[in-house]
Design a protein around this motif. Structure first.
Motif, PDB file in Angstrom:
ATOM      1  N   GLN A   1      37.640 -23.350  -0.167  1.00 25.75           N
ATOM      2  CA  GLN A   1      37.787 -22.028   0.446  1.00 25.75           C
ATOM      3  C   GLN A   1      38.921 -21.999   1.464  1.00 25.75           C
ATOM      4  N   GLY A   2      39.784 -23.024   1.439  1.00 29.98           N
ATOM      5  CA  GLY A   2      40.941 -23.029   2.317  1.00 29.98           C
ATOM      6  C   GLY A   2      40.750 -23.767   3.626  1.00 29.98           C
ATOM      7  N   TYR A   3      39.669 -24.497   3.771  1.00 31.71           N
ATOM      8  CA  TYR A   3      39.434 -25.262   4.994  1.00 31.71           C
ATOM      9  C   TYR A   3      39.952 -26.681   4.841  1.00 31.71           C
ATOM     10  N   GLU A   4      40.502 -27.204   5.935  1.00 30.28           N
ATOM     11  CA  GLU A   4      40.929 -28.595   6.008  1.00 30.28           C
ATOM     12  C   GLU A   4      39.895 -29.340   6.854  1.00 30.28           C
ATOM     13  N   VAL A   5      39.296 -30.391   6.296  1.00 33.34           N
ATOM     14  CA  VAL A   5      38.304 -31.174   7.031  1.00 33.34           C
ATOM     15  C   VAL A   5      39.040 -32.005   8.080  1.00 33.34           C
ATOM     16  N   THR A   6      38.630 -31.870   9.338  1.00 28.35           N
ATOM     17  CA  THR A   6      39.298 -32.586  10.433  1.00 28.35           C
ATOM     18  C   THR A   6      38.445 -33.714  11.014  1.00 28.35           C
ATOM     19  N   ALA A   7      37.134 -33.697  10.763  1.00 28.10           N
ATOM     20  CA  ALA A   7      36.257 -34.785  11.206  1.00 28.10           C
ATOM     21  C   ALA A   7      35.033 -34.803  10.305  1.00 28.10           C
ATOM     22  N   TYR A   8      34.558 -36.010  10.024  1.00 24.69           N
ATOM     23  CA  TYR A   8      33.397 -36.144   9.145  1.00 24.69           C
ATOM     24  C   TYR A   8      32.697 -37.458   9.422  1.00 24.69           C
ATOM     25  N   ARG A   9      31.374 -37.392   9.558  1.00 19.77           N
ATOM     26  CA  ARG A   9      30.564 -38.605   9.652  1.00 19.77           C
ATOM     27  C   ARG A   9      29.164 -38.261   9.154  1.00 19.77           C
ATOM     28  N   GLU A  10      28.593 -39.147   8.388  1.00 23.05           N
ATOM     29  CA  GLU A  10      27.227 -38.950   7.918  1.00 23.05           C
ATOM     30  C   GLU A  10      26.247 -39.458   8.965  1.00 23.05           C
ATOM     31  N   PHE A  11      25.033 -38.940   8.931  1.00 25.10           N
ATOM     32  CA  PHE A  11      24.017 -39.314   9.908  1.00 25.10           C
ATOM     33  C   PHE A  11      23.594 -40.761   9.699  1.00 25.10           C
ATOM     34  N   GLU A  12      23.581 -41.518  10.797  1.00 25.17           N
ATOM     35  CA  GLU A  12      23.060 -42.890  10.761  1.00 25.17           C
ATOM     36  C   GLU A  12      21.854 -43.026  11.685  1.00 25.17           C
ATOM     37  N   ASN A  13      22.020 -42.552  12.915  1.00 26.82           N
ATOM     38  CA  ASN A  13      20.939 -42.621  13.900  1.00 26.82           C
ATOM     39  C   ASN A  13      21.301 -41.712  15.069  1.00 26.82           C
ATOM     40  N   ALA A  14      20.510 -41.775  16.144  1.00 26.56           N
ATOM     41  CA  ALA A  14      20.741 -40.898  17.294  1.00 26.56           C
ATOM     42  C   ALA A  14      22.086 -41.146  17.963  1.00 26.56           C
TER      43      ALA A  14
END
Length: 160
Positions: free
Chosen positions: A96-109
């Motif tokens: 949809q035209g967005y550039e991902v600038t940060a990404y991390r999957e959940f690991e813990n708190a």
């Protein structure tokens, strides 16, 4: 409307004109869309709209009424769903035209889920992150949007 590239190169390029109520309505609708896209519910009572002054390159503040909106709303989605949610957004929003600038999957708190993206046409920012410590507050998923500088209709744009 001027493009974001024009505004970065020329501080006097015309700003998008959007009424504050219309900006909040868009933010509500877009965060609802993100929740629907990812299959989670929202807690409407957690929604907050914050209007902020726009700062110039040298921290100057215009007096013409321009503003940026930061809007967020939380979801009670369990942390076991947070990775699925950010994966879905990472897959869908670039289409949809967005550039991902940060990404991390959940690991813990301490290494929670993070998704941030910027619309390459308008510079609207979208985030989905795990919020809450998990020790003293339950962890929730927060959907947020931030607009670039917007000018209320009828306001005369200040020139720099």
């Amino acid at each position: 409307m001027s493009s974001t590239t024009d505004r970065r190169m020329d501080p006097n390029a015309p700003l998008p004109r959007v009424d504050k109520n219309a900006a909040v309505k868009w933010a509500e609708e877009y965060t609802t869309y993100l929740a629907h896209l990812t299959g989670v519910e929202l807690d409407p009572w957690t929604a907050r709209a914050n209007f902020e002054a726009c700062l110039g390159r040298n921290d100057e503040v215009a007096i013409d009424g321009r503003y940026s909106l930061f809007y967020y709303v939380n979801s009670p989605a369990p942390v076991t769903d947070h990775t699925r949610v950010v994966r879905t957004l990472r897959r869908e929003l670039p289409q949809q035209g967005y550039e991902v600038t940060a990404y991390r999957e959940f690991e813990n708190a301490y290494a929670s889920a993070v998704f941030r993206a910027r619309d390459t046409r308008s510079s609207y920012l979208v985030t989905a992150d795990t919020v809450g410590s998990g020790r003293t507050k339950p962890q929730r998923l927060s959907f947020a949007v931030r607009t670039p500088c917007l000018l209320p209709p009828g306001a005369e744009q200040q020139q720099f």
